[in-house]
Design an enzyme around this catalytic site. Structure first.
Site, PDB file in Angstrom:
ATOM      1  N   ASP A   1       0.859  -1.197   0.000  1.00  0.00           N
ATOM      2  CA  ASP A   1       0.000   0.000   0.000  1.00  0.00           C
ATOM      3  C   ASP A   1       0.886   1.234   0.000  1.00  0.00           C
ATOM      4  O   ASP A   1       1.072   1.911   1.015  1.00  0.00           O
ATOM      5  CB  ASP A   1      -0.938  -0.011   1.206  1.00  0.00           C
ATOM      6  CG  ASP A   1      -2.071   1.000   1.050  1.00  0.00           C
ATOM      7  OD1 ASP A   1      -2.150   1.655  -0.006  1.00  0.00           O
ATOM      8  OD2 ASP A   1      -2.877   1.133   1.982  1.00  0.00           O
TER       9      ASP A   1
ATOM     10  N   HIS B   1       3.208   6.899   5.523  1.00  0.00           N
ATOM     11  CA  HIS B   1       4.033   6.012   6.343  1.00  0.00           C
ATOM     12  C   HIS B   1       4.434   4.741   5.603  1.00  0.00           C
ATOM     13  O   HIS B   1       4.847   3.769   6.236  1.00  0.00           O
ATOM     14  CB  HIS B   1       3.342   5.685   7.681  1.00  0.00           C
ATOM     15  CG  HIS B   1       1.924   5.239   7.595  1.00  0.00           C
ATOM     16  ND1 HIS B   1       0.914   5.842   8.322  1.00  0.00           N
ATOM     17  CD2 HIS B   1       1.330   4.245   6.910  1.00  0.00           C
ATOM     18  CE1 HIS B   1      -0.232   5.241   8.081  1.00  0.00           C
ATOM     19  NE2 HIS B   1       0.000   4.265   7.222  1.00  0.00           N
TER      20      HIS B   1
ATOM     21  N   SER C   1      -6.325   8.153  19.276  1.00  0.00           N
ATOM     22  CA  SER C   1      -5.267   8.465  18.329  1.00  0.00           C
ATOM     23  C   SER C   1      -4.460   9.624  18.911  1.00  0.00           C
ATOM     24  O   SER C   1      -4.893  10.286  19.855  1.00  0.00           O
ATOM     25  CB  SER C   1      -5.850   8.859  16.966  1.00  0.00           C
ATOM     26  OG  SER C   1      -6.546   7.777  16.375  1.00  0.00           O
TER      27      SER C   1
ATOM     28  N   HIS D   1       3.800   4.654  13.394  1.00  0.00           N
ATOM     29  CA  HIS D   1       2.700   5.038  12.500  1.00  0.00           C
ATOM     30  C   HIS D   1       1.339   4.632  13.039  1.00  0.00           C
ATOM     31  O   HIS D   1       0.317   4.905  12.414  1.00  0.00           O
ATOM     32  CB  HIS D   1       2.911   4.427  11.114  1.00  0.00           C
ATOM     33  CG  HIS D   1       2.344   3.047  10.944  1.00  0.00           C
ATOM     34  ND1 HIS D   1       2.670   1.983  11.767  1.00  0.00           N
ATOM     35  CD2 HIS D   1       1.470   2.536  10.036  1.00  0.00           C
ATOM     36  CE1 HIS D   1       2.033   0.895  11.378  1.00  0.00           C
ATOM     37  NE2 HIS D   1       1.290   1.192  10.336  1.00  0.00           N
TER      38      HIS D   1
END
Length: 472
Positions: A93, A322, A378, A395
């Protein structure tokens, strides 16, 4: 594997069996990989065998097993010393990353319009494994522009605000993208998914700041208790996956011609300065631009949802990838060196004063965006001066259970009920996909952030908690 505890937050693997540099793992004892079948530490050692690697093979506190490189792995190679580029050090990804949007609306205003906002976002945010995106009909010409210019294309065509590019890594576009290196199959997959979240651990999340740890930096970032935010986590979808698949196949074939052997074919690589190295970097940059445009188009959809719900505008705090390999200048032995920095499941974390940062953020350092597991917090961190690991940080929380393992233990319908009871609304996820992303599948993100802080990788600024989640 023998680990030397250098500090409570830093561990060392001495070079052995072909390692050219040591391995360095930033973790508390509790966060060290120990799940059955998690070979992340072996992968740290294997990465240390790559030609031209310098300083160390690094692992972030959220490290876990991945393809070739561990997820949470950082490695720099020196092209002048035969340094290589490895797709396994980027991942499938390509340019998966995070952006954080900050709303004008107050928490009180959000409360009155919450359901309207979630309904609008549920309609406007494309997600899932198949086709569908904000750009419903992406022509070959448009795709070419996206591959070359990333977020710039989106903003110039009405899918953003000029300031968005200022607060995006690389101003929204990775240089030297070469769309000619993107296969027809990758293009076909990409045309049908421009502006979509996808599935797996990707998400759109409505959040509230619940704690501020660094008031001055938080104020400069525009974050205060009860600030309404939206975090978007996604990447280059099927296009990036296909590019990685294509390039890995080629590298396995051509690697022997460069006289390179690796302990694991998943670490297939070629010299950075070779023809095949340049081809990969050109294709990777094109996928990175797709990923940037993807998040920009989702930002446009988010603004439409806020407007539809009567909640005003959003500004972009920052967007950072990331999963990337980038040429960066770092000092080794007091001398500047142009290095190829692989960050896989690791975020760039430049410190205060770095010229690559937007002027408005330069005094505080780069925002480092750390999504937690669904249903947990988060974080926003900030880069610090003289950070180790080539100015890199974690990350996310980091997996400890595979998707299959957690799905056997958790029922999606029960989890949805538990999240709702905790005040978190989830839209779009099937029971199976919801179960796969249960919080128990991940490390404690607060502990991961604490290790980042104690190890000198980045400093905590603000903690955010979820109110609403959209997943594929």
């Amino acid at each position: 594997m023998d680990l030397i505890e250098e500090t409570p937050y830093r561990w060392r693997i001495e070079p052995h069996d072909g390692m050219r540099v040591p391995g360095v793992v930033f973790a508390s004892r509790h966060l060290l990989p120990d799940a059955p079948g998690d070979l992340a530490l072996d992968q740290v050692a294997s990465v240390a065998m790559l030609p031209g690697i310098v300083q160390a093979s690094y692992a972030m506190p959220d490290v876990h097993w991945g393809y070739g490189f561990p997820i949470g792995g950082v490695a720099a190679t020196d092209p002048a010393a035969g340094g290589v580029v490895s797709p396994g050090g980027v991942g499938f990804d390509i340019s998966c990353g995070v952006r954080l949007l900050v709303a004008d609306a107050t928490r009180e205003q959000l409360s009155a319009h919450f359901e309207a906002l979630m309904d609008a976002a549920d309609t406007l945010i494309p997600r899932g494994v198949g086709p569908g995106g904000v750009l419903r009909d992406c022509s070959e010409q448009v795709l070419q522009e996206i591959l070359r210019t990333g977020s710039v294309y989106a903003v110039e065509h009405g899918y953003g605000q000029p300031g968005d590019l200022t607060f995006c890594e690389d101003h929204g576009a990775v240089a030297d993208a070469d769309p000619a290196q993107v296969s027809d199959r990758a293009r076909e997959r990409g045309r049908r998914q421009v502006g979509s979240i996808g599935s797996s651990n990707h998400f759109w999340e409505l959040q509230i700041v619940d704690r501020v740890l660094d008031r001055d930096t938080a104020e400069a970032y525009g974050l205060a208790p009860d600030t309404v935010c939206v975090m978007i986590h996604c990447g280059s979808r099927g296009l990036g996956h296909q590019i990685c698949t294509d390039q890995l196949r080629t590298m396995v074939e051509v690697m022997p011609g460069y006289g390179i052997t690796v302990p694991d074919q998943q670490l297939a690589c070629v010299p950075v300065d070779s023809e095949h190295g340049r081809r990969y970097l050109g294709a990777m940059a094109a996928a990175a631009n797709y990923g940037r445009a993807n998040r920009q188009l989702l930002t446009h959809a988010t603004r439409l949802a806020f407007a539809r719900a009567g909640l005003g505008d959003l500004r972009l705090l920052y967007d950072v990838s990331h999963n990337l390999a980038k040429m960066e200048t770092h000092h080794l032995g007091g001398e500047p060196r142009e290095l190829c920095i692989h960050r896989k499941g690791a975020t760039r974390a430049f410190g205060p004063g770095d010229p690559d940062l937007p002027e408005a953020l330069r005094p505080q350092g780069q925002p480092v965006l750390v999504p937690g597991s669904m249903g947990t917090a988060s974080w926003v961190l900030a880069g610090v001066p003289n950070a180790p690991a080539f100015a890199s940080a974690c990350h996310g929380a980091g997996r400890v259970l595979s998707r299959h393992a957690v799905a056997r233990r958790v029922k999606g319908t029960a989890l949805r009920h538990d999240l709702a009871h905790a005040g978190i609304t989830v839209r779009g996820a099937s029971p199976r996909s919801l179960a796969e992303e249960a919080p128990m599948a991940y490390k404690d993100v607060d502990e991961v952030v604490e290790v980042c802080h104690r190890a000198g990788l980045a400093r905590p600024v603000a903690r955010l908690i979820p109110l609403g989640v959209i997943k594929g």
